[in-house]
Design an enzyme around this catalytic site. Structure first.
Site, PDB file in Angstrom:
ATOM      1  N   SER A  80       3.303  -2.898  -1.283  1.00 30.51           N
ATOM      2  CA  SER A  80       2.500  -1.817  -1.859  1.00 30.51           C
ATOM      3  C   SER A  80       1.098  -1.909  -1.264  1.00 30.51           C
ATOM      4  CB  SER A  80       2.431  -1.978  -3.378  1.00 30.51           C
ATOM      5  OG  SER A  80       1.269  -1.332  -3.864  1.00 30.51           O
ATOM      6  N   HIS A  97       4.822   1.030   1.393  1.00 31.15           N
ATOM      7  CA  HIS A  97       4.767   1.883   0.197  1.00 31.15           C
ATOM      8  C   HIS A  97       3.301   2.244  -0.033  1.00 31.15           C
ATOM      9  CE1 HIS A  97       6.002   2.883  -4.056  1.00 31.15           C
ATOM     10  NE2 HIS A  97       4.786   2.436  -4.347  1.00 31.15           N
ATOM     11  N   ASP A 121       0.526   3.966  -2.187  1.00 29.13           N
ATOM     12  CA  ASP A 121       0.252   4.423  -3.552  1.00 29.13           C
ATOM     13  C   ASP A 121      -0.893   5.425  -3.546  1.00 29.13           C
ATOM     14  OD1 ASP A 121       2.050   2.954  -5.395  1.00 29.13           O
ATOM     15  OD2 ASP A 121       1.186   1.223  -4.372  1.00 29.13           O
ATOM     16  N   MET A 150      -3.184   7.958  -5.565  1.00 33.19           N
ATOM     17  CA  MET A 150      -3.640   8.171  -6.944  1.00 33.19           C
ATOM     18  C   MET A 150      -4.790   9.161  -6.956  1.00 33.19           C
ATOM     19  SD  MET A 150      -3.688   4.287  -8.273  1.00 33.19           S
ATOM     20  CE  MET A 150      -2.200   3.289  -8.245  1.00 33.19           C
ATOM     21  N   HIS A 174       4.116   7.214  -2.516  1.00 34.00           N
ATOM     22  CA  HIS A 174       4.346   7.259  -3.965  1.00 34.00           C
ATOM     23  C   HIS A 174       3.201   8.073  -4.556  1.00 34.00           C
ATOM     24  CE1 HIS A 174       4.508   4.810  -7.999  1.00 34.00           C
ATOM     25  NE2 HIS A 174       4.828   6.090  -8.157  1.00 34.00           N
ATOM     26  N   MET A 199       1.201   9.467  -7.212  1.00 35.54           N
ATOM     27  CA  MET A 199       0.834   9.423  -8.638  1.00 35.54           C
ATOM     28  C   MET A 199      -0.268  10.453  -8.826  1.00 35.54           C
ATOM     29  SD  MET A 199       1.016   5.312  -9.044  1.00 35.54           S
ATOM     30  CE  MET A 199       0.918   5.071  -7.283  1.00 35.54           C
ATOM     31  N   MET A 254       9.319   2.818 -12.775  1.00 40.37           N
ATOM     32  CA  MET A 254       8.064   2.072 -12.928  1.00 40.37           C
ATOM     33  C   MET A 254       8.263   0.965 -13.956  1.00 40.37           C
ATOM     34  SD  MET A 254       5.774   3.331 -10.863  1.00 40.37           S
ATOM     35  CE  MET A 254       4.531   2.162 -11.420  1.00 40.37           C
ATOM     36  N   ASP A 267       9.078  -0.719  -9.371  1.00 35.74           N
ATOM     37  CA  ASP A 267       7.692  -0.812  -8.909  1.00 35.74           C
ATOM     38  C   ASP A 267       6.795  -1.297 -10.044  1.00 35.74           C
ATOM     39  OD1 ASP A 267       5.204  -0.458  -7.781  1.00 35.74           O
ATOM     40  OD2 ASP A 267       5.439   1.690  -7.380  1.00 35.74           O
TER      41      ASP A 267
HETATM   42  C1  DX5 Z   1       1.133   0.845  -9.577  1.00 36.57           C
HETATM   43  C2  DX5 Z   1       1.687   1.052  -8.184  1.00 36.57           C
HETATM   44  C3  DX5 Z   1       2.349  -0.163  -7.629  1.00 36.57           C
HETATM   45  C4  DX5 Z   1       1.473  -1.383  -7.591  1.00 36.57           C
HETATM   46  C5  DX5 Z   1       2.293  -2.601  -7.417  1.00 36.57           C
HETATM   47  O1  DX5 Z   1       0.681   2.050 -10.081  1.00 36.57           O
HETATM   48  O2  DX5 Z   1       2.635   2.089  -8.171  1.00 36.57           O
HETATM   49  O3  DX5 Z   1       2.966   0.102  -6.385  1.00 36.57           O
HETATM   50  O4  DX5 Z   1       0.492  -1.325  -6.604  1.00 36.57           O
HETATM   51  O5  DX5 Z   1       1.467  -3.729  -7.468  1.00 36.57           O
HETATM   52  P1  DX5 Z   1       1.978  -5.067  -8.167  1.00 36.57           P
HETATM   53  O6  DX5 Z   1       3.190  -5.524  -7.392  1.00 36.57           O
HETATM   54  O7  DX5 Z   1       0.822  -5.990  -8.035  1.00 36.57           O
HETATM   55  O8  DX5 Z   1       2.331  -4.746  -9.590  1.00 36.57           O
HETATM   56 ZN    ZN Z   2       3.814   2.377  -6.228  1.00 36.72          ZN
END
Ligand code: DX5
Ligand code: ZN
Length: 227
Positions: free
Chosen positions: A16, A41, A43, A45, A74, A76, A145, A180
């Protein structure tokens, strides 16, 4: 069809990028590549769907020039349909959005597939599984999640594992189930046993100095638990 493919069998450990060292982004990607990563991956946001901001399609497009690793975005974010084309153009091989962010996920899933990209649907810990079950035929990757989305480094929520098993039992064998949040050597076996094959790992890779060892040892544990 996407040019880059995921490994057809065995556990997939996906770093991630939320947890990477952004002062050395290019070097971190090269290091993950050398360590045997197959997937990154990303993320994304928006500070609205989740209470945190990260990066967007421009950063992904920039790094796309550097590597041929498989990219999963991903998302979000609220209104994922509005930004979908940016992530397709950025060169993502899989795009995963949240079922909580759209009134009906089916048309967006179809748009992603029509672009030759793997269609992913993510589900938050508190969201019941029914909505995902209704659209399974249009999903390539269900991302469960196992923390509230928004931040890395949170504790794994084992109570989501029955959802993984329920989805695994209902889905086609070729549908991927990802998990995740809080995945580590302590939690990956249970997630694998429940039916996940794709493991998103932030802290459990980036907090280690040896990425290859971190990924290999988790893959070995996941493999043993799924046997
Ligand atoms: C959280 C993200 C994850 C996160 C995972 O909102 O979607 O991908 O970064 O990080 P760890 O493995 O540290 O929980
Ligand atoms: Zn993620």
């Amino acid at each position: 069809m996407p040019q880059r493919l995921l490994p057809a069998t065995g556990p997939i450990i996906a770093p991630s990028m939320l947890k990477c060292d952004y002062a050395h982004l290019g070097e971190q990607i090269a290091q993950l590549d050398r360590a045997g990563a197959k997937v990154l991956h990303w993320d994304v946001m928006d500070g609205h769907f989740v209470p945190n901001l990260s990066y967007g399609a421009m950063v992904i497009a920039g790094t796309r020039k550097q590597t041929d690793l498989f990219f999963e975005a991903h998302l979000m974010i609220s209104d994922p349909e509005k930004y979908l084309d940016d992530y397709i153009k950025a060169g993502c091989d899989a795009i995963t959005f949240h079922i909580e962010a759209v009134p009906d996920p089916r048309s967006l899933l179809k748009r992603i597939r029509a672009a030759g990209v793997l269609a992913g649907l993510a589900i938050n810990p508190q969201t019941p599984v029914d909505g995902v079950m209704r659209v399974l035929d249009d999903v390539d990757n269900v991302l469960v999640m196992s923390v509230e989305p928004g931040f890395g480094g949170q504790s794994f929520m084992p109570e989501v594992l029955p959802k993984v098993t329920q989805i695994r039992q209902a889905a086609n064998p070729q549908t991927l189930i990802s998990i995740d949040g809080g995945i580590s050597p302590e939690t990956i076996s249970a997630a694998s046993k429940a039916g996940a094959r794709f493991f998103v790992c932030g802290s459990s890779i980036f907090d280690q100095s040896d990425f290859a060892h971190a990924m290999d040892s988790m893959a070995t544990l996941a493999n043993a638990a799924s046997a």
